[in-house]
Enzyme design. Structure first.
Site, PDB file in Angstrom:
ATOM      1  N   ASP A 103      -7.745  -4.663  13.519  1.00 44.49           N
ATOM      2  CA  ASP A 103      -7.461  -3.235  13.349  1.00 44.49           C
ATOM      3  C   ASP A 103      -6.842  -3.023  11.977  1.00 44.49           C
ATOM      4  O   ASP A 103      -5.631  -2.906  11.833  1.00 44.49           O
ATOM      5  CB  ASP A 103      -6.496  -2.787  14.462  1.00 44.49           C
ATOM      6  CG  ASP A 103      -6.134  -1.307  14.353  1.00 44.49           C
ATOM      7  OD1 ASP A 103      -6.863  -0.563  13.670  1.00 44.49           O
ATOM      8  OD2 ASP A 103      -5.116  -0.911  14.947  1.00 44.49           O
ATOM      9  N   ASP A 134       0.862 -12.527   6.829  1.00 45.31           N
ATOM     10  CA  ASP A 134      -0.557 -12.491   6.531  1.00 45.31           C
ATOM     11  C   ASP A 134      -1.279 -13.072   7.749  1.00 45.31           C
ATOM     12  O   ASP A 134      -1.149 -14.262   8.059  1.00 45.31           O
ATOM     13  CB  ASP A 134      -0.794 -13.347   5.277  1.00 45.31           C
ATOM     14  CG  ASP A 134      -2.272 -13.459   4.916  1.00 45.31           C
ATOM     15  OD1 ASP A 134      -3.143 -13.316   5.796  1.00 45.31           O
ATOM     16  OD2 ASP A 134      -2.546 -13.711   3.736  1.00 45.31           O
ATOM     17  N   ALA A 135      -2.048 -12.228   8.435  1.00 47.21           N
ATOM     18  CA  ALA A 135      -2.669 -12.650   9.690  1.00 47.21           C
ATOM     19  C   ALA A 135      -3.629 -13.825   9.469  1.00 47.21           C
ATOM     20  O   ALA A 135      -3.746 -14.713  10.318  1.00 47.21           O
ATOM     21  CB  ALA A 135      -3.421 -11.469  10.331  1.00 47.21           C
ATOM     22  N   HIS A 138      -8.682   4.361  19.071  1.00 51.40           N
ATOM     23  CA  HIS A 138      -8.046   3.180  19.654  1.00 51.40           C
ATOM     24  C   HIS A 138      -8.696   2.749  20.963  1.00 51.40           C
ATOM     25  O   HIS A 138      -8.809   1.553  21.232  1.00 51.40           O
ATOM     26  CB  HIS A 138      -6.535   3.416  19.803  1.00 51.40           C
ATOM     27  CG  HIS A 138      -5.830   3.436  18.479  1.00 51.40           C
ATOM     28  ND1 HIS A 138      -5.382   4.594  17.882  1.00 51.40           N
ATOM     29  CD2 HIS A 138      -5.556   2.439  17.603  1.00 51.40           C
ATOM     30  CE1 HIS A 138      -4.834   4.307  16.708  1.00 51.40           C
ATOM     31  NE2 HIS A 138      -4.915   3.004  16.514  1.00 51.40           N
ATOM     32  N   GLU A 160       0.007   1.128  13.724  1.00 48.29           N
ATOM     33  CA  GLU A 160       0.523   2.267  14.485  1.00 48.29           C
ATOM     34  C   GLU A 160       1.098   1.872  15.845  1.00 48.29           C
ATOM     35  O   GLU A 160       1.837   2.635  16.465  1.00 48.29           O
ATOM     36  CB  GLU A 160      -0.575   3.314  14.728  1.00 48.29           C
ATOM     37  CG  GLU A 160      -1.156   3.950  13.487  1.00 48.29           C
ATOM     38  CD  GLU A 160      -2.501   3.341  13.149  1.00 48.29           C
ATOM     39  OE1 GLU A 160      -2.629   2.094  13.224  1.00 48.29           O
ATOM     40  OE2 GLU A 160      -3.409   4.102  12.808  1.00 48.29           O
ATOM     41  N   PRO A 194      -4.817  -4.781   0.902  1.00 48.66           N
ATOM     42  CA  PRO A 194      -4.482  -6.060   1.527  1.00 48.66           C
ATOM     43  C   PRO A 194      -5.582  -6.592   2.448  1.00 48.66           C
ATOM     44  O   PRO A 194      -5.451  -7.681   2.973  1.00 48.66           O
ATOM     45  CB  PRO A 194      -3.233  -5.726   2.340  1.00 48.66           C
ATOM     46  CG  PRO A 194      -3.368  -4.278   2.679  1.00 48.66           C
ATOM     47  CD  PRO A 194      -4.146  -3.653   1.560  1.00 48.66           C
ATOM     48  N   GLN A 211       0.837  -1.191   0.000  1.00 51.88           N
ATOM     49  CA  GLN A 211       0.000   0.000   0.000  1.00 51.88           C
ATOM     50  C   GLN A 211       0.873   1.243   0.000  1.00 51.88           C
ATOM     51  O   GLN A 211       2.076   1.179   0.226  1.00 51.88           O
ATOM     52  CB  GLN A 211      -0.913   0.000   1.235  1.00 51.88           C
ATOM     53  CG  GLN A 211      -0.185  -0.180   2.550  1.00 51.88           C
ATOM     54  CD  GLN A 211      -1.064  -0.816   3.630  1.00 51.88           C
ATOM     55  OE1 GLN A 211      -2.274  -0.662   3.616  1.00 51.88           O
ATOM     56  NE2 GLN A 211      -0.443  -1.506   4.572  1.00 51.88           N
ATOM     57  N   ASP A 250       0.981  -8.082  11.488  1.00 50.91           N
ATOM     58  CA  ASP A 250       0.679  -7.085  10.452  1.00 50.91           C
ATOM     59  C   ASP A 250       1.441  -7.482   9.195  1.00 50.91           C
ATOM     60  O   ASP A 250       2.627  -7.821   9.255  1.00 50.91           O
ATOM     61  CB  ASP A 250       1.095  -5.689  10.929  1.00 50.91           C
ATOM     62  CG  ASP A 250       0.488  -4.593  10.078  1.00 50.91           C
ATOM     63  OD1 ASP A 250      -0.191  -3.714  10.630  1.00 50.91           O
ATOM     64  OD2 ASP A 250       0.673  -4.609   8.834  1.00 50.91           O
TER      65      ASP A 250
END
Lengths: 306, 306, 306, 306
Positions: free
Chosen positions: B161, B143-144, B67, B91, B170, B36, B111
């Site tokens: 998140d 890749d989660a 958050h 983040e 993604p 991205q 992530d």
């Protein structure tokens, strides 16, 4: 990225450094009146919109949220509202929502700008839906503050439906302690007022919190609340102020019961669950509001974006 | 009218016909990663911001709302969350909020985009506040979904998140029934998940309502909620889904009690009143959500703005 | 339609109702100096750009047009320019073009804003190309008008390379009859000046035509001309004013001959054909210029966009 | 900085990374025809404007520059133009300029989009000034290329007045070698064509230079030229191509003499000085044009912005 498909845009500046962009189809109406620049635009996302002095006032798609949120918390908190006064209310949709209440016998709407009201009558039929022709309704084109100073009439409900207090605009003297005191005097014994009070965005809480504190110097009950109005581009705040009745004393069931008793039809945005939920404000908003010390007075007015 | 004072702007297109404009001071970082476009901008109204593929992810001024709203409703609904999994979370602020809970023993954040996480580590210290160095925290760049398919570990809480499901991005396979089923299998017996679920604006409820209905095909308890995040330009929605515990069963006092027991410090956005209030959705949102029939599946994914 | 692919934009307002939009990659430098807001931006279409007070000054891609057009018509019209004075000239590219001329023995550049010059030295190496280190060049950070009032030195060529006369900016007293008279006094007997003089767009010819008429009250020879500088968003005008030599007396061959004699290398924009062509102005521009009666004086200055 | 005073804007994207912004008063007309999106806007700086597929075509304030520059160089280069053909020409202003010539006996305008022509007839009276009613004029709503293929008529002058070649638009097959060959065959022995050929900005010379080289494969005389049309936001190019007569052989006096002989009234933009000056192109434009090797063919068309 999302690719924009419009090349005509209305830029609604929320501050000198922030804005909300609306792709537009056409400009239905545009005129500089004696008091403000009035425009009616057809936008791609929100349909027809009323814009005053470059600021979105209400849109076809979500005006029902704004007007139901402005009108019904006060109306349903009152046991039997009969006489209602509207300060401003140009589009006629505040009038429309008030007239839904069977108990209402008379509504007087006082808007300073006849040209705005007439262009709304003509171009925003989905807003007023013929309310101006209701025999219970009357419209006068005057300075609402001056009118209230000179009359001795009193009202069960006063709805303040005006644009934001900008330096050159017609509204800023309708946001002061002196004006709220006058409004208080024109209420009947169980009287209630409600008004839109600016954004509740963390970045610009001054207006909302100062209106809250100013109302508290005048009214025994003050209940700030918020409603999400997407076309405004920021979360939006309202306030209800009352001589006696507290809107937070009414639970979901009681509101739903009153709705079914008092109205012919259900509403789209407002019901018991919406009523109760709207008074929950995020913690940081509550804290900033309580800490606010600014009181808005005629000699010390507040202008947004200054 | 409000006169804009910036001549450098970030235009966050919310749809092809709507956007939110942010005056910018500078571009702190900009890179096309494998997955991205990542950018870190200093804006005039919201301070530093993370932008992925042209969309605001979180801002210095109001990231605490996002958050806290994403993490704490799930965490406090659980009686004693020990093991937490984060899908995405670039983040490091989701990690930060989770680590505030004394009960937490281990957090695994997966992530896909190491470059995003590393640029956040470097340029967004106010977000992570050193959380990546906490001995309870671990970050993997994978890749989660694939990770969860291959592991047999289970978690008390899983926080999703991630950015919105765009066609070239993604994230879209992390919004499907199959993925939610997988997540469900990786929960302990009292496990809870939460996720951001797109805008709750009346004009574009498809994503929020389809995520809600898709979650309902998998989880016995699904609680949608919203939070006002001004920098997003539209009201924003979340969802909590749970095997057993219902967040709406907890009243203000119980939440405030758990906060004082489990955390060292109070939060800024979230407390008992915020918790209870966030589940009140406007009537028209509730109706549209219940009427929604779209279920998101791997073979029938949903892309925003298409 | 052409779909925009950038979501970060520099908006260069040419008037309150017109602007040119540049997609930006990054903000290289940004500072409010004592005199003006200076910014160096990397744009997608024009590469690196210098922006002062929100207005494009010159871009990597087409600064050669601006600087060659500003410098060489005066330099080649003069038989042998040795001493040159630059009013302003922050980027160092005017200096660069002057130093190409073998005849030049000394160039004094007087710019009021040291911070602008130093940021250009650092961030715009393609502009100055080391010219500040040329032993023939000297830079002083002073008010050029005050400097010229106090010196008794004279110059063969004076190039006025300043931004537009805006009310709050440093430049407006460098556009008046009194300043041009002073400049005239500091010229040697065959001396020539040149300057940028604003847009030649039909919609806003006031500045260009008033500068022309003001110069005519002082100089016997005044030759307005134009050059197309795409990054400016509008056609752009210049003026050459001279005590004796007339640039329109030189044909293509003579200019090409002088170029090959005086320079080591050919130029990119300017040659004999460009020289001759630039003095042809469209008929309506010529007519409006001749009709213009406004003379710019210290007590009656002209501000663009007012 | 210059502060924008408009909040309604037309964004004319010149490329995905560059645009020109026009403050708008109103949208006079807007329709998707069979061929393109047609819009007529009232702008603050340029008055009424015709916009096709999101691109400015001509404006009330400076259309005279565009149309005089398109029509008269060809018309005055011809010794006695009697029969004229217009490819496109929707606004009727090209027709208007042609009909000023006393020698003209017949003008046939073939535009594919009847809805565009009719909306121009109705909303752009200052453009056509009644030209459609001139007995020498005829308009047909057809594909001009198909018409020219099927007719055996020949013309002294053919003016190609069409929008830019975009992939989805109606114009791209009117920019090819095959089309120019066809046009050549439909000219009388001294026939001349002229056409607009895109921007001459250094950043995007592909279209202008490829049209030039493509014309050179067909015509013995090809004369590119430019005109500054402020509302276009970039310098603009044209080309004249001819079987025999060379426009550069005519000096200022000869053009002025022909104007006074052939027209009843003087023009606003075009005269002898403008004629001669317009063929001077900046050096870098000339060089890039000569180096261009791209020939536009039906099987290898050129689209702007791709």
């Amino acid at each position: 990225m999302t690719e924009p498909k419009s090349y005509k845009w209305f830029l609604d500046y929320l501050s000198p450094f922030e804005g909300h962009m609306h792709g537009i189809d056409t400009v239905v109406f545009s005129k500089q009146t004696q008091f403000q620049q009035v425009e009616i635009l057809d936008t791609k996302s929100y349909g027809r919109c009323l814009v005053l002095d470059g600021k979105m006032q209400s849109s076809e798609v979500d005006e029902f949220i704004y007007h139901e949120a402005l009108v019904h918390p006060a109306m349903f908190t009152h046991p039997e509202p009969k006489k209602v006064f509207i300060v401003g209310g140009g589009e006629g949709a505040t009038l429309r929502e008030i007239l839904r209440h069977r108990s209402v016998e008379r509504v007087l709407m006082v808007d300073i700008d006849q040209e705005v009201v007439e262009s709304c009558k003509r171009h925003l039929p989905q807003w007023h839906q013929g309310s101006f022709d209701d025999p219970r309704a009357e419209v006068r084109y005057l300075d609402a503050r001056k009118y209230l100073e000179e009359t001795t009439d009193t009202y069960d409900i006063i709805i303040i439906d005006i644009s934001e207090p900008v330096e050159e605009g017609p509204a800023y003297l309708l946001y002061t302690k002196e004006f709220y005191s006058l409004v208080m005097e024109r209420l009947t014994s169980g009287g209630i007022i409600s008004l839109q009070a600016g954004t509740t965005a963390a970045t610009s809480l001054l207006n909302f919190s100062a209106v809250y504190q100013t109302l508290r110097t005048v009214f025994p009950v003050v209940s700030p609340y918020q409603a999400p109005i997407p076309s405004f581009g920021l979360p939006w705040g309202f306030a209800l102020a009352s001589k006696r009745f507290d809107p937070r004393a009414l639970d979901e069931k009681e509101i739903d019961r009153r709705i079914s008793q008092r109205l012919e039809r259900e509403l789209k945005y407002y019901d018991g669950e919406t009523h109760v939920g709207q008074f929950f404000l995020p913690k940081q908003v509550r804290i900033q509001m309580e800490k606010q010390e600014r009181i808005i007075e005629d000699n010390y007015p507040l202008f947004t974006y200054h």
